[in-house]
Design a protein around this motif. Structure first.
Motif, PDB file in Angstrom:
ATOM      1  N   GLN A   1     -19.284  17.128  -2.356  1.00 20.24           N
ATOM      2  CA  GLN A   1     -19.903  15.953  -1.715  1.00 20.24           C
ATOM      3  C   GLN A   1     -19.823  14.736  -2.649  1.00 20.24           C
ATOM      4  N   GLN A   2     -20.085  14.953  -3.952  1.00 18.59           N
ATOM      5  CA  GLN A   2     -20.000  13.867  -4.931  1.00 18.59           C
ATOM      6  C   GLN A   2     -18.575  13.341  -5.011  1.00 18.59           C
ATOM      7  N   LYS A   3     -17.612  14.251  -5.007  1.00 19.25           N
ATOM      8  CA  LYS A   3     -16.198  13.856  -5.065  1.00 19.25           C
ATOM      9  C   LYS A   3     -15.836  12.998  -3.850  1.00 19.25           C
ATOM     10  N   GLN A   4     -16.272  13.405  -2.671  1.00 25.80           N
ATOM     11  CA  GLN A   4     -15.989  12.640  -1.450  1.00 25.80           C
ATOM     12  C   GLN A   4     -16.635  11.257  -1.505  1.00 25.80           C
ATOM     13  N   GLU A   5     -17.849  11.196  -2.044  1.00 26.42           N
ATOM     14  CA  GLU A   5     -18.534   9.906  -2.168  1.00 26.42           C
ATOM     15  C   GLU A   5     -17.757   8.980  -3.101  1.00 26.42           C
TER      16      GLU A   5
ATOM     17  N   LYS B   1      -7.273  11.286 -12.790  1.00 27.73           N
ATOM     18  CA  LYS B   1      -7.882  12.392 -13.538  1.00 27.73           C
ATOM     19  C   LYS B   1      -9.408  12.292 -13.598  1.00 27.73           C
ATOM     20  N   HIS B   2      -9.937  11.075 -13.667  1.00 29.69           N
ATOM     21  CA  HIS B   2     -11.379  10.869 -13.850  1.00 29.69           C
ATOM     22  C   HIS B   2     -11.989  10.212 -12.617  1.00 29.69           C
ATOM     23  N   LEU B   3     -12.248  11.027 -11.611  1.00 31.55           N
ATOM     24  CA  LEU B   3     -12.805  10.517 -10.357  1.00 31.55           C
ATOM     25  C   LEU B   3     -14.211   9.946 -10.536  1.00 31.55           C
ATOM     26  N   GLU B   4     -14.892  10.322 -11.606  1.00 26.66           N
ATOM     27  CA  GLU B   4     -16.255   9.849 -11.833  1.00 26.66           C
ATOM     28  C   GLU B   4     -16.305   8.358 -12.186  1.00 26.66           C
ATOM     29  N   THR B   5     -15.147   7.782 -12.459  1.00 27.74           N
ATOM     30  CA  THR B   5     -15.067   6.385 -12.893  1.00 27.74           C
ATOM     31  C   THR B   5     -14.153   5.595 -11.969  1.00 27.74           C
ATOM     32  N   LYS B   6     -14.536   4.380 -11.670  1.00 27.59           N
ATOM     33  CA  LYS B   6     -13.696   3.489 -10.870  1.00 27.59           C
ATOM     34  C   LYS B   6     -12.819   2.680 -11.827  1.00 27.59           C
TER      35      LYS B   6
ATOM     36  N   LEU C   1     -14.548   9.083  -3.804  1.00 35.52           N
ATOM     37  CA  LEU C   1     -13.293   8.689  -3.155  1.00 35.52           C
ATOM     38  C   LEU C   1     -13.544   7.591  -2.118  1.00 35.52           C
ATOM     39  N   SER C   2     -14.662   7.691  -1.410  1.00 34.50           N
ATOM     40  CA  SER C   2     -14.970   6.675  -0.384  1.00 34.50           C
ATOM     41  C   SER C   2     -15.269   5.316  -1.016  1.00 34.50           C
ATOM     42  N   LYS C   3     -15.656   5.305  -2.301  1.00 32.54           N
ATOM     43  CA  LYS C   3     -15.940   4.050  -2.993  1.00 32.54           C
ATOM     44  C   LYS C   3     -14.732   3.535  -3.777  1.00 32.54           C
ATOM     45  N   GLY C   4     -13.578   4.163  -3.593  1.00 38.20           N
ATOM     46  CA  GLY C   4     -12.369   3.661  -4.242  1.00 38.20           C
ATOM     47  C   GLY C   4     -12.049   4.303  -5.579  1.00 38.20           C
ATOM     48  N   HIS C   5     -12.762   5.348  -5.934  1.00 37.99           N
ATOM     49  CA  HIS C   5     -12.431   6.066  -7.166  1.00 37.99           C
ATOM     50  C   HIS C   5     -11.158   6.891  -6.924  1.00 37.99           C
ATOM     51  N   GLY C   6     -10.491   7.292  -8.013  1.00 39.16           N
ATOM     52  CA  GLY C   6      -9.304   8.130  -7.892  1.00 39.16           C
ATOM     53  C   GLY C   6      -8.006   7.355  -7.811  1.00 39.16           C
ATOM     54  N   GLU C   7      -8.108   6.033  -7.774  1.00 35.58           N
ATOM     55  CA  GLU C   7      -6.910   5.197  -7.768  1.00 35.58           C
ATOM     56  C   GLU C   7      -7.159   3.981  -8.654  1.00 35.58           C
ATOM     57  N   TYR C   8      -6.091   3.459  -9.181  1.00 35.03           N
ATOM     58  CA  TYR C   8      -6.150   2.256 -10.017  1.00 35.03           C
ATOM     59  C   TYR C   8      -5.687   1.118  -9.136  1.00 35.03           C
ATOM     60  N   ARG C   9      -6.589   0.175  -8.861  1.00 33.42           N
ATOM     61  CA  ARG C   9      -6.226  -0.870  -7.906  1.00 33.42           C
ATOM     62  C   ARG C   9      -6.686  -2.238  -8.365  1.00 33.42           C
ATOM     63  N   GLU C  10      -5.995  -3.214  -7.822  1.00 28.76           N
ATOM     64  CA  GLU C  10      -6.292  -4.607  -8.156  1.00 28.76           C
ATOM     65  C   GLU C  10      -7.348  -5.147  -7.217  1.00 28.76           C
ATOM     66  N   ILE C  11      -8.243  -5.965  -7.778  1.00 31.07           N
ATOM     67  CA  ILE C  11      -9.201  -6.688  -6.954  1.00 31.07           C
ATOM     68  C   ILE C  11      -8.833  -8.165  -7.036  1.00 31.07           C
ATOM     69  N   GLY C  12      -9.138  -8.901  -5.973  1.00 32.66           N
ATOM     70  CA  GLY C  12      -8.605 -10.253  -5.853  1.00 32.66           C
ATOM     71  C   GLY C  12      -9.465 -11.383  -6.368  1.00 32.66           C
ATOM     72  N   SER C  13     -10.758 -11.109  -6.636  1.00 32.40           N
ATOM     73  CA  SER C  13     -11.621 -12.233  -6.999  1.00 32.40           C
ATOM     74  C   SER C  13     -12.817 -11.775  -7.823  1.00 32.40           C
ATOM     75  N   GLU C  14     -13.509 -12.752  -8.363  1.00 32.40           N
ATOM     76  CA  GLU C  14     -14.737 -12.476  -9.100  1.00 32.40           C
ATOM     77  C   GLU C  14     -15.789 -11.860  -8.187  1.00 32.40           C
ATOM     78  N   ARG C  15     -15.864 -12.337  -6.960  1.00 31.46           N
ATOM     79  CA  ARG C  15     -16.828 -11.800  -5.997  1.00 31.46           C
ATOM     80  C   ARG C  15     -16.564 -10.316  -5.762  1.00 31.46           C
ATOM     81  N   ASP C  16     -15.285  -9.948  -5.630  1.00 30.98           N
ATOM     82  CA  ASP C  16     -14.923  -8.537  -5.460  1.00 30.98           C
ATOM     83  C   ASP C  16     -15.367  -7.711  -6.669  1.00 30.98           C
ATOM     84  N   PHE C  17     -15.205  -8.287  -7.850  1.00 29.59           N
ATOM     85  CA  PHE C  17     -15.604  -7.603  -9.081  1.00 29.59           C
ATOM     86  C   PHE C  17     -17.088  -7.214  -9.009  1.00 29.59           C
TER      87      PHE C  17
END
Length: 188
Positions: free
Chosen positions: A60-64, A117-122, A66-82
């Motif tokens: 359940q924690q792993k799914q949560e 490798k580290h799903l616990e971290t975004k 993943l739903s918040k964007g963990h598990g991938e390295y991605r770009e965010i577009g703005s300070e607000r997104d940060f």
């Protein structure tokens, strides 16, 4: 010959101590085996249920995550997104980069591996040219810089490659170790 007698006596005392130690260990093991033999069906079922509950909770924690964007390295577009991204995750690594900086591409490669490798971290990246206010507020002057955040607060920074051996050839494991030092990933 008197010297030989004291050696024999010493050997006998040592042998007796080893035997006593072995008997203590044997008695302890016998006691543990007896405890295991006495575990009833109900206790085994209870242990099994606890283990299954722990596995369900971990899934359940792993799914949560993943739903918040963990598990991938991605770009965010703005300070607000940060601010939004940091608010919803306990642990965040954010790479402040510039397209024209060669060393940023080196970090990108390693961070993409660690994100899986580290799903616990975004793991995020933000172009400094789109975040002047944030860079000033976080005092980011050297590119690349990793901001390491816990519970919405910046805990530490990895500035350039100084902490990574001062070389472009550092390993993913070196970066992983460095992030673990700041407790932003679960590192063993």
């Amino acid at each position: 010959m008197e010297g030989n007698g004291s050696v024999d006596m010493f050997s006998e005392v040592l042998e007796n101590q080893f035997l006593q130690a072995a008997k203590l260990v044997e008695n302890h093991l016998d006691s543990e085996i007896q405890k295991l033999d006495q575990i009833g069906e109900d206790e085994l079922e209870l242990l099994k249920e606890k283990r299954l509950a722990a596995l369900r909770k971990a899934q359940q924690q792993k799914q949560e995550w993943l739903s918040k964007g963990h598990g991938e390295y991605r770009e965010i577009g703005s300070e607000r997104d940060f601010f939004q991204e940091v608010k919803e995750s306990e642990k965040v690594v954010c790479h402040f980069y510039r397209d024209t900086t060669f060393r940023c591409k080196i970090l990108d490669r390693h961070l993409a591996i660690l994100a899986k490798k580290h799903l616990e971290t975004k793991f995020l990246k933000l172009n400094v040219e789109k975040a002047p206010f944030l860079c000033e507020r976080l005092r980011i002057k050297v590119i690349p810089t990793l901001a390491l955040l816990r519970d919405g607060k910046t805990q530490d920074y990895v500035v350039g490659f100084t902490d990574l051996g001062n070389t472009d050839d550092f390993t993913t494991e070196t970066l992983e170790w460095r992030l673990g030092c700041s407790d932003v990933i679960n590192y063993r």
